[in-house]
Enzyme design. Structure first.
Site: not given
Ligand code: SAM
Ligand code: SF4
Ligand code: DTB
Length: 329
Positions: A54, A58, A61, A98, A130, A190, A262
């Protein structure tokens, strides 16, 4: 009487959040019982349909390409594979499915066409479908709705103030814009967040305030504890204490009584007792997955969840209902 309110003040939320824990849980459990069947928990199967690589930053992530997290990057799965997994999820008691993609945003290309076919296929199985695909426009939301999408997951993650400490490649307002697009298309929302990102109690209260003062509350509110992924900037933050999850869930339950709350990432590090407190505080939904992984981090095993449901006297919710309060006094 408990009603759905969208005019909560920060002060009111502070007063709820900072109550002595047992008072808070008692209040939340009472609201929960007025609005929901307390022994029913929605089981949502989560599947990563496109993993890693990606472009976003973030800092929590494991799927951001810029961090060296050692995960296996996978391109978009086929519709057939996804529908087969959804069928097995349904057979094992899931009512929602989902699909998550490690995208910054949806592009109008062949991958999106495949996602639309997946949505159609999963919807035909009778599951609530979802998706969480990053930012979407109003017309993309419309196309997803027409394909049968029931819900779109897009988390605020943290407060507006703290957001810029966590992500620099998009803004908190970008997140809100996507939620508006989802609503306009008539898809249910959600949206929740993560605790353990180095935020203050005030940040948590601010995030809950944003969610609970949206024109319409999200139908689902995921509360995640940071899953600390090696190689990400937040890998060394301390593990969140489960009481913090309980406090967050209870406050969300009181503020958004009709929503599903959730208990999301973090369950794998919680005992049955700790998760039991979260259900008592008003959580009524969980994520499971066929692979015992949420997306790229471990999740609780289905078998352990079954045992937990038995011990706590819980049963999988058959389908999310339009919730009506069952008491008026
Ligand atoms: N890439 C898209 C986005 O960021 O909207 C969808 C997938 S992203 C992995 C969905 C959500 O997963 C993120 O917004 C975050 O809230 C949660 N998430 C991702 N990594 C995480 C982590 N290490 N611990 C807890 N929640 C996490
Ligand atoms: Fe990309 Fe992870 Fe951020 Fe979703 S949460 S936009 S998968 S870096
Ligand atoms: C949500 O709120 N939590 C899920 C889902 N929405 C997409 C994701 C949690 C991810 C946990 C870390 C991982 O496995 O990557």
């Amino acid at each position: 009487m408990s009603t759905v309110r969208n005019d909560w003040s920060i002060q009111e939320i502070e007063n709820i959040y900072h109550q002595p824990l047992l008072e808070l849980v008692y209040q939340a459990a009472t609201v929960h019982r007025n609005w929901h069947q307390p022994n029913e928990v929605q089981v949502c199967t989560l599947l990563s349909v496109k993993t890693g690589g990606c472009p976003e930053d973030c800092s929590y992530c494991g799927q951001a390409a810029r961090y060296h997290t050692g995960i296996t990057v996978k391109s978009l799965m086929s519709k057939e594979d996804v529908v087969a997994i959804a069928q097995r999820a349904k057979d094992s008691g899931s009512s929602r499915f989902c699909m998550a993609a490690a995208w910054r945003e949806v592009r109008d290309n062949r991958d999106f066409d495949t996602i639309l076919e997946m949505v159609e296929g999963v919807n035909e199985l009778g599951l609530e479908v979802c998706c969480t695909l990053g930012m979407i426009t109003e017309s993309q939301a419309q196309r997803l709705q027409e394909a049968g999408l029931y819900a779109y997951n897009h988390n605020l993650d943290t407060s507006k103030d703290h957001y810029k400490e966590i992500i620099s490649t998009r803004t908190f307002d970008d997140r809100l814009d996507t939620l508006t697009n989802v609503r306009k298309a008539g898809i249910t929302v959600c949206s929740g967040g993560i605790i353990g990102l180095g935020e203050t109690h005030e940040d948590r209260i601010q995030m809950l305030h944003t969610l609970a003062t949206l024109p319409k509350h999200p139908e689902s509110v995921p509360v995640n504890a940071l899953a600390r992924v090696k190689g990400t900037p937040l890998e060394n933050l301390p593990k969140i204490d489960s009481w913090e999850m309980v406090r967050m869930i209870a406050t969300a339950r009181i503020l958004m009584p009709a929503s599903m709350v959730r208990l999301s990432a973090g369950r794998v590090e919680m005992t049955t007792e700790e998760q039991g407190w979260c259900f008592m505080a008003g959580a009524n939904s969980i994520f499971t997955s066929e692979t015992d992984e949420l997306l790229v981090t471990p999740n609780s095993r289905l078998e352990d969840d079954r045992k937990m449901f038995d011990v706590l006297g819980l049963k999988p919710m058959v389908k999310e209902k339009t919730v009506q309060p069952n008491v008026t006094a």
